[in-house]
Write a protein that holds these residues in place. Structure first.
Motif, PDB file in Angstrom:
ATOM      1  N   ASN A  53       0.658  -1.113  -0.009  1.00  0.00           N
ATOM      2  CA  ASN A  53       0.030  -0.109  -0.092  1.00  0.00           C
ATOM      3  C   ASN A  53       0.927   1.088   0.112  1.00  0.00           C
ATOM      4  O   ASN A  53       0.369   2.194  -0.149  1.00  0.00           O
ATOM      5  CB  ASN A  53      -0.917  -0.028   1.210  1.00  0.00           C
ATOM      6  CG  ASN A  53      -2.007  -0.931   1.152  1.00  0.00           C
ATOM      7  OD1 ASN A  53      -2.460  -1.470   0.016  1.00  0.00           O
ATOM      8  ND2 ASN A  53      -2.523  -1.614   2.242  1.00  0.00           N
ATOM      9  N   GLY A  54       2.150   1.246   0.402  1.00  0.00           N
ATOM     10  CA  GLY A  54       3.022   2.039   0.341  1.00  0.00           C
ATOM     11  C   GLY A  54       2.761   3.265   1.270  1.00  0.00           C
ATOM     12  O   GLY A  54       2.165   3.233   2.202  1.00  0.00           O
ATOM     13  N   SER A  55       3.394   4.428   1.014  1.00  0.00           N
ATOM     14  CA  SER A  55       3.118   5.631   1.826  1.00  0.00           C
ATOM     15  C   SER A  55       3.823   6.865   1.236  1.00  0.00           C
ATOM     16  O   SER A  55       4.756   7.352   1.588  1.00  0.00           O
ATOM     17  CB  SER A  55       3.752   5.240   3.306  1.00  0.00           C
ATOM     18  OG  SER A  55       5.163   5.866   3.204  1.00  0.00           O
ATOM     19  N   ARG A  68      -3.368   9.697  -1.745  1.00  0.00           N
ATOM     20  CA  ARG A  68      -2.613   8.492  -1.665  1.00  0.00           C
ATOM     21  C   ARG A  68      -1.617   8.873  -0.592  1.00  0.00           C
ATOM     22  O   ARG A  68      -1.839   9.555   0.481  1.00  0.00           O
ATOM     23  CB  ARG A  68      -1.914   8.402  -2.817  1.00  0.00           C
ATOM     24  CG  ARG A  68      -2.573   8.242  -4.032  1.00  0.00           C
ATOM     25  CD  ARG A  68      -1.821   8.091  -5.436  1.00  0.00           C
ATOM     26  NE  ARG A  68      -2.647   8.385  -6.498  1.00  0.00           N
ATOM     27  CZ  ARG A  68      -2.003   8.585  -7.990  1.00  0.00           C
ATOM     28  NH1 ARG A  68      -0.697   8.265  -7.952  1.00  0.00           N
ATOM     29  NH2 ARG A  68      -2.918   8.621  -8.944  1.00  0.00           N
ATOM     30  N   THR A  69      -0.636   7.844  -0.451  1.00  0.00           N
ATOM     31  CA  THR A  69       0.542   8.015   0.545  1.00  0.00           C
ATOM     32  C   THR A  69       1.846   7.465   0.097  1.00  0.00           C
ATOM     33  O   THR A  69       2.107   6.819  -0.689  1.00  0.00           O
ATOM     34  CB  THR A  69       0.069   7.130   1.692  1.00  0.00           C
ATOM     35  OG1 THR A  69      -0.155   5.551   1.305  1.00  0.00           O
ATOM     36  CG2 THR A  69      -1.299   7.503   2.462  1.00  0.00           C
ATOM     37  N   ASP A  70       2.877   8.203   0.908  1.00  0.00           N
ATOM     38  CA  ASP A  70       4.223   7.828   1.016  1.00  0.00           C
ATOM     39  C   ASP A  70       5.348   8.829   0.951  1.00  0.00           C
ATOM     40  O   ASP A  70       5.004  10.092   1.271  1.00  0.00           O
ATOM     41  CB  ASP A  70       4.490   7.221  -0.629  1.00  0.00           C
ATOM     42  CG  ASP A  70       5.566   6.274  -0.750  1.00  0.00           C
ATOM     43  OD1 ASP A  70       5.153   5.253  -1.254  1.00  0.00           O
ATOM     44  OD2 ASP A  70       6.791   6.582  -0.319  1.00  0.00           O
ATOM     45  N   GLU A 204       3.656   3.244   9.566  1.00  0.00           N
ATOM     46  CA  GLU A 204       5.003   3.335   9.007  1.00  0.00           C
ATOM     47  C   GLU A 204       5.303   4.517   8.291  1.00  0.00           C
ATOM     48  O   GLU A 204       6.420   5.101   8.216  1.00  0.00           O
ATOM     49  CB  GLU A 204       5.243   2.154   8.232  1.00  0.00           C
ATOM     50  CG  GLU A 204       5.364   0.781   9.177  1.00  0.00           C
ATOM     51  CD  GLU A 204       6.721   1.047  10.114  1.00  0.00           C
ATOM     52  OE1 GLU A 204       7.579   1.513   9.591  1.00  0.00           O
ATOM     53  OE2 GLU A 204       6.809   0.055  11.166  1.00  0.00           O
ATOM     54  N   VAL A 205       4.246   5.150   7.625  1.00  0.00           N
ATOM     55  CA  VAL A 205       4.583   6.133   6.394  1.00  0.00           C
ATOM     56  C   VAL A 205       3.637   7.173   6.640  1.00  0.00           C
ATOM     57  O   VAL A 205       2.812   7.486   7.424  1.00  0.00           O
ATOM     58  CB  VAL A 205       4.445   5.098   4.993  1.00  0.00           C
ATOM     59  CG1 VAL A 205       5.108   4.224   4.824  1.00  0.00           C
ATOM     60  CG2 VAL A 205       2.835   4.906   4.989  1.00  0.00           C
TER      61      VAL A 205
END
Length: 294
Positions: A53-55, A68-70, A204-205
């Motif tokens: 899913n990233g970040s 979105r996220t990252d 985490e992100v």
């Protein structure tokens, strides 16, 4: 002087569910071997789902697109506050595994969910449309809102930042009327606010949702393995990446081995042969970019 604020209740898309991996043991394999294989594949599945899913967030101008996220960075302000143009060698993809941090790091997992906003203001800096922002820190953290605001100001005012396009400027304000707000918060608080837009940041992100640029305290203090020796640069990457989403920039990927990673690349997932870089523009004004991520 600080001002107490509480996060607004956002709304948005449905949360993407994490995937999982399953293995079917061979019919005639010994039971112990089958169990070991299943455990190994399950572990792989957990790693994949955490980073799937990233970040790193994406957005359109004034954040009208879906969030979105990252995050990730290089060559950002040094600890003295003076911008650094140095780029250190990237870590190999194998080193880009789960970011460290957790019990024993001294990083609180959760906080009260209320924030103190940095007073006064800054700027304006840059040309063209002036975008206003505020900076706030979750109550109870050792970081002061004023200190974090000073770092954010330096990143957004840096000539390698988004003002290099000649059409974007920034000015920090001390109230909730800002176009967007940079918020440093504990992992649980980031998860809650990003989750209200149905984004899974997994403790985490970072993310950009609506007018919120959410900065995970764990990433702010520890960066990632590739940036472990240059935490200030990773902080610059966080700000440039998430504010880039707010301005309407989408994810990009590595343009080629040995080249600087774009600021809009999800560097936390790996560098794909690029070297770390936190800035959207080079010192000569050239945009550092890469192929778009489908």
């Amino acid at each position: 002087m600080t001002h107490r604020t509480s996060p607004a209740r956002p709304h948005g898309r449905r949360r993407r569910s994490k995937g999982s991996a399953h293995a079917r043991p061979a019919r005639k394999a010994p039971l112990a071997v089958g169990i070991a294989a299943l455990a190994a594949l399950t572990a792989v599945g957990l790693v994949v789902t955490e980073f799937g899913n990233g970040s790193e967030s994406t957005a359109s101008t004034r954040q009208t697109a879906s969030p979105r996220t990252d995050t990730a960075t290089a060559g950002s302000p040094s600890s003295s506050g003076t911008p650094s143009s140095s780029v250190t060698p990237s870590a190999s993809p194998a080193a880009e595994k789960k970011p460290e941090g957790g019990p024993g790091t001294g990083i609180p997992k959760s906080g009260p969910g209320t924030f103190s906003t940095a007073g006064a203001g800054s700027g304006p800096f840059g040309n063209g449309r002036i975008v206003t922002y505020s900076v706030s820190v979750e109550d109870g953290l050792k970081e002061s809102a004023e200190a974090v605001a000073s770092e954010v100001d330096k990143v957004l005012a840096d000539p390698r930042g988004w003002t290099a396009d000649g059409a974007t400027g920034f000015r920090r304000v001390a109230d909730d009327a800002a176009d967007f707000v940079v918020q440093l918060a504990t992992p649980d608080t980031v998860d809650r606010i990003c989750g209200e837009y149905n984004l899974d940041t997994g403790g985490e992100v970072n993310c950009n949702v609506g007018r919120h640029v959410m900065v995970n305290l764990k990433r702010w203090r520890l960066a990632t393995p590739a940036y472990a020796q240059d935490v200030p640069s990773y902080r610059a990457l966080i700000i440039n990446h998430e504010v880039g989403h707010y301005l309407g920039h989408n994810h990009e990927t590595c343009p080629g081995a040995g080249k600087p990673a774009p600021a809009m690349m999800q560097q936390i997932k790996g560098l794909r042969g690029c070297v770390i870089n936190a800035w959207p523009y080079a010192t000569d004004g050239t945009r550092i970019t890469g192929p778009p991520v489908a």
